[in-house]
Design a protein around this motif. Structure first.
Motif, PDB file in Angstrom:
ATOM      1  N   LEU A 249     -22.339  12.535  33.222  1.00 15.89           N
ATOM      2  CA  LEU A 249     -22.186  12.962  31.835  1.00 15.89           C
ATOM      3  C   LEU A 249     -23.414  12.531  31.061  1.00 15.89           C
TER       4      LEU A 249
ATOM      5  N   GLN B 263     -21.770  12.423  25.752  1.00 14.74           N
ATOM      6  CA  GLN B 263     -20.460  12.820  26.285  1.00 14.74           C
ATOM      7  C   GLN B 263     -19.649  11.599  26.714  1.00 14.74           C
TER       8      GLN B 263
ATOM      9  N   TYR C 239     -18.502   9.744  23.621  1.00 12.91           N
ATOM     10  CA  TYR C 239     -17.407  10.475  22.970  1.00 12.91           C
ATOM     11  C   TYR C 239     -16.104  10.272  23.740  1.00 12.91           C
ATOM     12  N   HIS C 240     -16.174  10.322  25.056  1.00 15.11           N
ATOM     13  CA  HIS C 240     -14.984  10.101  25.882  1.00 15.11           C
ATOM     14  C   HIS C 240     -14.433   8.692  25.652  1.00 15.11           C
TER      15      HIS C 240
ATOM     16  N   PHE D  85     -15.568  17.319  28.177  1.00 16.20           N
ATOM     17  CA  PHE D  85     -16.409  16.266  27.646  1.00 16.20           C
ATOM     18  C   PHE D  85     -17.357  16.870  26.614  1.00 16.20           C
TER      19      PHE D  85
ATOM     20  N   GLN E  44     -20.079  17.516  23.775  1.00 17.11           N
ATOM     21  CA  GLN E  44     -21.376  16.909  23.485  1.00 17.11           C
ATOM     22  C   GLN E  44     -21.444  16.664  21.981  1.00 17.11           C
TER      23      GLN E  44
END
Length: 171
Positions: free
Chosen positions: A38, A42, A45-46, A70, A72
């Protein structure tokens, strides 16, 4: 109460995770260490989204297999706002589970096929918390590879002392 125990652990880790997310350089959101990885954005953010998303899933007695997406993010601010919303969701939802609900069976079902079944508390422990910690460790490696000072978590990092570690005394 089981939910209170999980909430206390969660609350102790919120500021730690925030320190990690705040360190993401805004110009490195699309950087990734390997073609199959990732991007830093990403993954951040996850990491920000997981607790709130998981506790929302736990409100149901069963869910379909998640579609792992996921997004961006466009900025570190977007990641931090997502994190704040996620934390607020956990604080709102988790205390609503009494011990009977925490011990009730929670499932992932794909049509007629049961993929997983476990007590709700196991789902929350394994995915809301353990999964979160695993991704924070992964994000730690991203920060190191980006040459960003890695925050301490349970113990010191190569860049920071732990709150449990005393400052060196002058000789």
């Amino acid at each position: 109460m089981i939910s209170q125990y999980l909430l206390e652990e969660f609350e102790s880790q919120v500021p730690v995770t925030r320190r990690f997310l705040e360190r993401l350089p805004g110009d490195s959101l699309t950087w990734k260490p390997h073609p199959r990885s990732l991007t830093a954005g990403q993954l951040a953010y996850h990491l920000a989204f997981v607790p709130g998303g998981v506790v929302r899933g736990a409100q149901q007695s069963q869910i379909s297999p998640p579609a792992f997406q996921f997004p961006q993010p466009a900025s570190v601010l977007e990641v931090l706002e997502t994190f704040d919303q996620s934390v607020a969701t956990v604080r709102e939802v988790l205390p609503g589970f009494d011990d009977a609900a925490m011990n009730a069976t929670w499932r992932i079902v794909d049509g007629d096929k049961e993929i997983a079944a476990m007590p709700r508390v196991a789902f929350l422990r394994n995915i809301m918390l353990n999964h979160w910690y695993q991704h924070r460790g992964q994000f730690c490696v991203y920060l190191r590879l980006l040459d960003v000072a890695v925050p301490s978590s349970w113990g010191p990092s190569a860049d920071e002392r732990s709150a449990l570690q005393p400052e060196p005394q002058p000789a």
